[in-house]
Design an enzyme around this catalytic site. Sequence first.
Site, PDB file in Angstrom:
ATOM      1  N   HIS A 284       6.953 -15.235  19.629  1.00  0.00           N
ATOM      2  CA  HIS A 284       8.279 -15.426  20.235  1.00  0.00           C
ATOM      3  C   HIS A 284       8.876 -16.771  19.817  1.00  0.00           C
ATOM      4  CE1 HIS A 284       9.115 -12.027  22.838  1.00  0.00           C
ATOM      5  NE2 HIS A 284       7.953 -12.113  23.465  1.00  0.00           N
TER       6      HIS A 284
ATOM      7  N   CYS B  99       6.565  -5.699  25.938  1.00  0.00           N
ATOM      8  CA  CYS B  99       7.200  -7.016  26.010  1.00  0.00           C
ATOM      9  C   CYS B  99       8.282  -6.954  27.077  1.00  0.00           C
ATOM     10  CB  CYS B  99       7.816  -7.347  24.656  1.00  0.00           C
ATOM     11  SG  CYS B  99       8.674  -8.927  24.622  1.00  0.00           S
ATOM     12  N   LEU B 100       8.367  -8.006  27.880  1.00  0.00           N
ATOM     13  CA  LEU B 100       9.381  -8.038  28.935  1.00  0.00           C
ATOM     14  C   LEU B 100      10.794  -7.995  28.343  1.00  0.00           C
ATOM     15  CD1 LEU B 100       7.724 -10.705  31.265  1.00  0.00           C
ATOM     16  CD2 LEU B 100       7.834  -8.233  31.652  1.00  0.00           C
TER      17      LEU B 100
ATOM     18  N   GLN C 158      12.629 -16.431  25.915  1.00  0.00           N
ATOM     19  CA  GLN C 158      12.933 -15.175  26.609  1.00  0.00           C
ATOM     20  C   GLN C 158      13.853 -15.379  27.810  1.00  0.00           C
ATOM     21  OE1 GLN C 158       8.582 -13.856  26.632  1.00  0.00           O
ATOM     22  NE2 GLN C 158       9.665 -11.900  26.595  1.00  0.00           N
TER      23      GLN C 158
ATOM     24  N   GLY D 239       2.554 -13.023  30.151  1.00  0.00           N
ATOM     25  CA  GLY D 239       2.937 -14.133  29.298  1.00  0.00           C
ATOM     26  C   GLY D 239       4.446 -14.186  29.185  1.00  0.00           C
TER      27      GLY D 239
ATOM     28  N   HIS E  33       1.108 -13.060  20.582  1.00  0.00           N
ATOM     29  CA  HIS E  33       2.398 -12.455  20.969  1.00  0.00           C
ATOM     30  C   HIS E  33       3.398 -13.542  21.388  1.00  0.00           C
ATOM     31  CE1 HIS E  33       4.755  -9.110  23.074  1.00  0.00           C
ATOM     32  NE2 HIS E  33       5.293 -10.206  23.580  1.00  0.00           N
ATOM     33  N   GLU E  34       2.938 -14.479  22.229  1.00  0.00           N
ATOM     34  CA  GLU E  34       3.853 -15.520  22.734  1.00  0.00           C
ATOM     35  C   GLU E  34       4.244 -16.511  21.641  1.00  0.00           C
ATOM     36  OE1 GLU E  34       5.257 -14.854  25.380  1.00  0.00           O
ATOM     37  OE2 GLU E  34       3.798 -13.385  26.102  1.00  0.00           O
TER      38      GLU E  34
HETATM   39 ZN    ZN Z   1       7.096 -10.597  24.608  1.00  0.00          ZN
END
Ligand code: ZN
Length: 176
Positions: free
Chosen positions: A143, A97-98, A51, A46, A139-140
């Site tokens: 963000h 998380c990236l 991000q 995701g 989660h997304e």
């Molecule tokens: Zn993330």
Amino acid sequence: MAPRSILLADQPVLRQKSRRVPRPTPEIHALIQDMWETMRAARGVGLAAVQIGIPLRVIVVEIPEDMEDPHAGTSLALINPELIRMSHETEEGVEGCLSVPGWVGTVPRSIEVVVKGMDPKGKPVRLKARGYLARVLQHEIDHTEGVLFIDRATEVWSVEEGEEEQEEARAAGKKV
Ligand code: ZN
């Protein structure tokens, strides 16, 4: 179009609330394309536009086909995603998380959610998700509100960079 660099957690923009997108435009379509490429290059499941430094309410999600999950293989891009229902029942799961490489944590999430938004063509979408997809969506969407999983985690621990995946795989997850 190309994969873009992913911002890390110390970038203030990741703490901003993203703006709503009035309607899909060619620029939004190009953004979504870049998000797919960026997420896949990073082997994530995701990604939120913020991000890659674009604070707009756009997310992409792709649940791997080989996961043991009813939503395995689901792939979707959502504009202005919004949680309109969240089960009171929650479960803990391991997330990474990236934007937070080298760390994973245990995060309680609602088991079932209903999300509404718009697809890339501007068509209204409403979907019910359970389990892992529900987790990734929460989660997304976090963000887009400037919230990171480390804010919600009951426990966070460091792993070797690149080993987040193994750590999460144990809990049937991947980087999101
Ligand atoms: Zn993330």
